[in-house]
Each structure stands twice: as C-alpha cells, then as structure tokens.
Write a protein that holds these residues in place. Structure first.
Motif, short mmCIF file in Angstrom:
data_model
loop_
_atom_site.label_atom_id
_atom_site.label_comp_id
_atom_site.label_asym_id
_atom_site.label_seq_id
_atom_site.Cartn_x
_atom_site.Cartn_y
_atom_site.Cartn_z
N LEU A 164 0.85 -1.19 0.00
CA LEU A 164 0.00 0.00 0.00
C LEU A 164 0.88 1.23 0.00
O LEU A 164 1.69 1.42 0.92
CB LEU A 164 -0.91 -0.02 1.23
CG LEU A 164 -1.88 1.12 1.41
CD1 LEU A 164 -2.87 1.20 0.25
CD2 LEU A 164 -2.64 0.97 2.71
N VAL A 165 0.76 2.07 -1.04
CA VAL A 165 1.64 3.21 -1.26
C VAL A 165 0.79 4.47 -1.43
O VAL A 165 -0.18 4.48 -2.18
CB VAL A 165 2.51 3.00 -2.51
CG1 VAL A 165 3.47 4.16 -2.70
CG2 VAL A 165 3.26 1.68 -2.43
N LEU A 166 1.19 5.54 -0.74
CA LEU A 166 0.47 6.82 -0.80
C LEU A 166 1.35 7.88 -1.46
O LEU A 166 2.55 7.94 -1.20
CB LEU A 166 0.10 7.28 0.60
CG LEU A 166 -0.80 6.34 1.39
CD1 LEU A 166 -0.91 6.78 2.83
CD2 LEU A 166 -2.17 6.25 0.74
N PRO A 167 0.74 8.75 -2.28
CA PRO A 167 1.50 9.85 -2.88
C PRO A 167 1.60 11.03 -1.91
O PRO A 167 0.91 11.07 -0.88
CB PRO A 167 0.64 10.22 -4.09
CG PRO A 167 -0.76 9.97 -3.61
CD PRO A 167 -0.66 8.73 -2.74
N ALA A 168 2.42 11.99 -2.26
CA ALA A 168 2.47 13.24 -1.51
C ALA A 168 1.10 13.91 -1.60
O ALA A 168 0.36 13.70 -2.56
CB ALA A 168 3.55 14.15 -2.10
N GLY A 169 0.77 14.70 -0.58
CA GLY A 169 -0.47 15.47 -0.60
C GLY A 169 -1.68 14.78 -0.01
O GLY A 169 -2.79 15.30 -0.10
N CYS A 170 -1.49 13.64 0.60
CA CYS A 170 -2.62 12.91 1.21
C CYS A 170 -2.95 13.49 2.59
O CYS A 170 -2.11 14.05 3.27
CB CYS A 170 -2.27 11.44 1.39
SG CYS A 170 -2.27 10.52 -0.13
N ASP A 171 -4.17 13.28 2.98
CA ASP A 171 -4.63 13.61 4.32
C ASP A 171 -4.42 12.36 5.17
O ASP A 171 -5.29 11.51 5.25
CB ASP A 171 -6.10 14.02 4.27
CG ASP A 171 -6.68 14.29 5.64
OD1 ASP A 171 -5.90 14.63 6.55
OD2 ASP A 171 -7.90 14.15 5.82
N TYR A 172 -3.24 12.25 5.74
CA TYR A 172 -2.89 11.05 6.47
C TYR A 172 -2.15 11.45 7.74
O TYR A 172 -1.16 12.18 7.69
CB TYR A 172 -2.03 10.15 5.58
CG TYR A 172 -1.72 8.79 6.16
CD1 TYR A 172 -2.61 8.12 6.99
CD2 TYR A 172 -0.52 8.15 5.85
CE1 TYR A 172 -2.32 6.87 7.49
CE2 TYR A 172 -0.23 6.89 6.35
CZ TYR A 172 -1.13 6.26 7.17
OH TYR A 172 -0.84 5.01 7.67
N GLY A 173 -2.61 10.96 8.87
CA GLY A 173 -2.08 11.38 10.16
C GLY A 173 -0.84 10.64 10.64
O GLY A 173 -0.34 10.94 11.71
#
Length: 169
Positions: free
Chosen positions: A61-70
């Motif tokens: 599971l990979v997230l890009p920059a700019g996510c709303d992630y705490g």
C-alpha cells in the motif's frame, strides 16, 4: 519448487484477506481496521496484492504526496518533500518470507514510480524494537536512512528511509 502467483491491483473484495495478513505482522506494522483500510485505499497511488489461485500472499500500500494522512512517519516526509511516494506498508504472509513475493511487489513499485517520474520512494522500519529483516530487505533495493524518530509515545523508534529515483518532473 517455485511459487506461482500474480500481482494485481487490490480490490474492495480483498480487504478481509488484507486485514488478516496485516494482523499477522503487528509487531512490524500498525493496526488496521476496515474503515482505515478503505480510506488509505482511496488515497493510494498503488495498492497491489500478490495472489496465488484464491489466496492472497501479500500486499503493498503506497500513498502519494499530498494525502490527508495522520501517520507521523508520512508527515515527516510531507514536511520535507513536495514529491514522493510513501510505502505505508508491505506485508507478506510470514510463511512465505524469502519466497520473492515482497521483492516482486517492490520491483513493480520501483518500475511504476520511475515511469511516473516520482523522484523518491520513502518508507520506514522499526529500529527499536529492531526489524532486521525489513532493514536487510530495504538495503537490498538501495534505500538509505535520512533520519530516525521515536513514535507511539516512545514505544518505537523508526528509521526513515529514502530511495532516490529521479530528478523530478
């Protein structure tokens, strides 16, 4: 004997199996429930599974920059880099360690990130308590430490890692 599997995008119908796999690795990753998984999946730039017939062997599971992630680890990278992909988690069934499933998922990740012009991949692994297997795995792909931080009220120390890929877009 080689293990026959295929890599494919994760589907909502995979969530129960993903949650079961994640539960097997709570010492190396963090807890995940169905609602949080759905939120992360919706924001992911890459969410892949390794599947052998009707069984999931692992996921990435990979997230890009700019996510709303705490996540404090994601935030550390977001405060310093404009462009990156963050490996939130890679989990392979513990019975299959060393089978090449994790390497196949990471190989696909690196290829996709390069094609997308992403300048860096980021991740972390525990150094307290130590996760030597993850450290060895990431070194093999060329990741290097950029910092360490204590999280979870001082319960864990993580090594924040980066793999430089390109000069950016």
């Amino acid at each position: 004997m080689s293990l026959a599997y295929r890599l494919r995008p994760a589907l909502d119908s995979d969530f129960a199996a993903i949650l079961r796999l994640n539960e097997l690795e709570l010492t190396a990753t963090s807890a995940l429930d169905a609602a949080r998984l759905a939120r992360l999946h919706a924001q992911a730039c890459m969410h892949q599974v390794a599947q052998a017939s009707d069984r999931l062997l692992g996921f990435l599971l990979v997230l890009p920059a700019g996510c709303d992630y705490g996540s404090p680890n994601y935030r550390w990278f977001a405060e310093r880099y404009n462009e990156f992909w963050y490996v939130d988690r890679i989990v392979v069934d513990p019975a299959l360690r060393g089978s090449g499933v994790g390497a196949a998922l990471y190989g696909q990740l690196i290829e996709q990130a390069r094609l997308a012009g992403v300048p860096r991949l980021t991740c972390e692994f525990n150094v307290v308590p130590a996760n030597a297997a993850s450290e060895k795995f990431h070194r093999r792909f060329g990741f290097s430490e950029v910092a360490q931080q204590w999280i979870g009220g001082g319960a864990k120390c993580v090594s924040l890692q980066e793999l430089a890929l390109a000069a950016g877009r």
